[in-house]
Design a protein around this motif. Sequence first.
Motif, PDB file in Angstrom:
ATOM      1  N   LYS A  65       7.397  19.060  18.625  1.00  0.00           N
ATOM      2  CA  LYS A  65       8.852  19.203  18.609  1.00  0.00           C
ATOM      3  C   LYS A  65       9.504  17.928  18.094  1.00  0.00           C
ATOM      4  O   LYS A  65       8.927  16.856  18.168  1.00  0.00           O
ATOM      5  N   VAL A  66      10.722  18.068  17.598  1.00  0.00           N
ATOM      6  CA  VAL A  66      11.559  16.910  17.319  1.00  0.00           C
ATOM      7  C   VAL A  66      12.721  17.013  18.291  1.00  0.00           C
ATOM      8  O   VAL A  66      13.409  18.037  18.349  1.00  0.00           O
ATOM      9  N   ILE A  67      12.929  15.961  19.074  1.00  0.00           N
ATOM     10  CA  ILE A  67      13.930  15.982  20.142  1.00  0.00           C
ATOM     11  C   ILE A  67      14.993  14.929  19.865  1.00  0.00           C
ATOM     12  O   ILE A  67      14.692  13.772  19.577  1.00  0.00           O
ATOM     13  N   PHE A  68      16.258  15.368  19.946  1.00  0.00           N
ATOM     14  CA  PHE A  68      17.412  14.487  19.808  1.00  0.00           C
ATOM     15  C   PHE A  68      17.697  13.914  21.191  1.00  0.00           C
ATOM     16  O   PHE A  68      17.876  14.652  22.152  1.00  0.00           O
TER      17      PHE A  68
ATOM     18  N   ALA B  80      18.978  15.039  26.174  1.00  0.00           N
ATOM     19  CA  ALA B  80      17.898  15.407  25.259  1.00  0.00           C
ATOM     20  C   ALA B  80      17.994  16.894  24.931  1.00  0.00           C
ATOM     21  O   ALA B  80      18.240  17.718  25.814  1.00  0.00           O
ATOM     22  N   MET B  81      17.822  17.218  23.648  1.00  0.00           N
ATOM     23  CA  MET B  81      17.802  18.607  23.206  1.00  0.00           C
ATOM     24  C   MET B  81      17.038  18.700  21.902  1.00  0.00           C
ATOM     25  O   MET B  81      16.736  17.677  21.275  1.00  0.00           O
ATOM     26  N   ASP B  82      16.684  19.931  21.514  1.00  0.00           N
ATOM     27  CA  ASP B  82      16.013  20.102  20.230  1.00  0.00           C
ATOM     28  C   ASP B  82      16.828  19.420  19.144  1.00  0.00           C
ATOM     29  O   ASP B  82      18.061  19.494  19.141  1.00  0.00           O
ATOM     30  N   ALA B  83      16.157  18.783  18.206  1.00  0.00           N
ATOM     31  CA  ALA B  83      16.844  18.056  17.137  1.00  0.00           C
ATOM     32  C   ALA B  83      16.909  18.843  15.843  1.00  0.00           C
ATOM     33  O   ALA B  83      17.502  18.383  14.880  1.00  0.00           O
ATOM     34  N   VAL B  84      16.312  20.029  15.831  1.00  0.00           N
ATOM     35  CA  VAL B  84      16.277  20.823  14.609  1.00  0.00           C
ATOM     36  C   VAL B  84      17.303  21.943  14.729  1.00  0.00           C
ATOM     37  O   VAL B  84      17.233  22.779  15.633  1.00  0.00           O
ATOM     38  N   CYS B  85      18.266  21.943  13.834  1.00  0.00           N
ATOM     39  CA  CYS B  85      19.351  22.920  13.868  1.00  0.00           C
ATOM     40  C   CYS B  85      18.795  24.338  13.780  1.00  0.00           C
ATOM     41  O   CYS B  85      17.914  24.627  12.962  1.00  0.00           O
ATOM     42  N   SER B  86      19.328  25.212  14.586  1.00  0.00           N
ATOM     43  CA  SER B  86      18.867  26.595  14.612  1.00  0.00           C
ATOM     44  C   SER B  86      19.342  27.400  13.408  1.00  0.00           C
ATOM     45  O   SER B  86      18.869  28.501  13.174  1.00  0.00           O
ATOM     46  N   HIS B  87      20.219  26.844  12.605  1.00  0.00           N
ATOM     47  CA  HIS B  87      20.719  27.565  11.428  1.00  0.00           C
ATOM     48  C   HIS B  87      19.783  27.406  10.235  1.00  0.00           C
ATOM     49  O   HIS B  87      19.209  28.368   9.760  1.00  0.00           O
ATOM     50  N   ALA B  88      19.627  26.193   9.740  1.00  0.00           N
ATOM     51  CA  ALA B  88      18.847  25.989   8.516  1.00  0.00           C
ATOM     52  C   ALA B  88      17.726  24.965   8.697  1.00  0.00           C
ATOM     53  O   ALA B  88      17.198  24.443   7.731  1.00  0.00           O
ATOM     54  N   ARG B  89      17.406  24.657   9.961  1.00  0.00           N
ATOM     55  CA  ARG B  89      16.278  23.789  10.287  1.00  0.00           C
ATOM     56  C   ARG B  89      16.456  22.328   9.860  1.00  0.00           C
ATOM     57  O   ARG B  89      15.493  21.613   9.664  1.00  0.00           O
ATOM     58  N   CYS B  90      17.689  21.884   9.710  1.00  0.00           N
ATOM     59  CA  CYS B  90      17.964  20.470   9.403  1.00  0.00           C
ATOM     60  C   CYS B  90      17.912  19.652  10.693  1.00  0.00           C
ATOM     61  O   CYS B  90      18.112  20.177  11.778  1.00  0.00           O
ATOM     62  N   ILE B  91      17.688  18.356  10.554  1.00  0.00           N
ATOM     63  CA  ILE B  91      17.677  17.465  11.708  1.00  0.00           C
ATOM     64  C   ILE B  91      19.113  17.088  12.054  1.00  0.00           C
ATOM     65  O   ILE B  91      19.904  16.702  11.184  1.00  0.00           O
ATOM     66  N   LEU B  92      19.445  17.209  13.339  1.00  0.00           N
ATOM     67  CA  LEU B  92      20.787  16.861  13.813  1.00  0.00           C
ATOM     68  C   LEU B  92      21.003  15.358  13.743  1.00  0.00           C
ATOM     69  O   LEU B  92      20.049  14.599  13.666  1.00  0.00           O
TER      70      LEU B  92
END
Length: 109
Positions: free
Chosen positions: A25-28, A38-50
């Motif tokens: 995982k990549v975590i923000f 802490a939360m997922d760092a990969v946007c659920s729309h187009a998989r970009c890093i937040l």
Amino acid sequence: MVWKRTISAKALEKAKYASVKVEDKVIFMANIKGKLYAMDAVCSHARCILGQLDEEKLTVKCFCHHAVFDLNTGNMLEPPYVAPDAPKEKLGLKTYQIRDNSGWIEVDV
């Protein structure tokens, strides 16, 4: 619970936020006035890093299409500008427990 060590607490405090790879995982992670998020760092729309943190609103924005997520809940607050009718309730991100353990930031994955 499986706590994983990530970066030093001092590094996160200085940077205020970071996206860190933890297992698969990549975590923000953010440190805002001493409170850790802490939360997922990969946007659920187009998989970009937040990555655009708003400390006052406790939100993070995706650089690609400007979707906005709540740091406390992971809920999408604003859909991406390229998909204004996106189902926000289905595009939230997972949040994680996070802690400072002896000077190291750990995330429960």
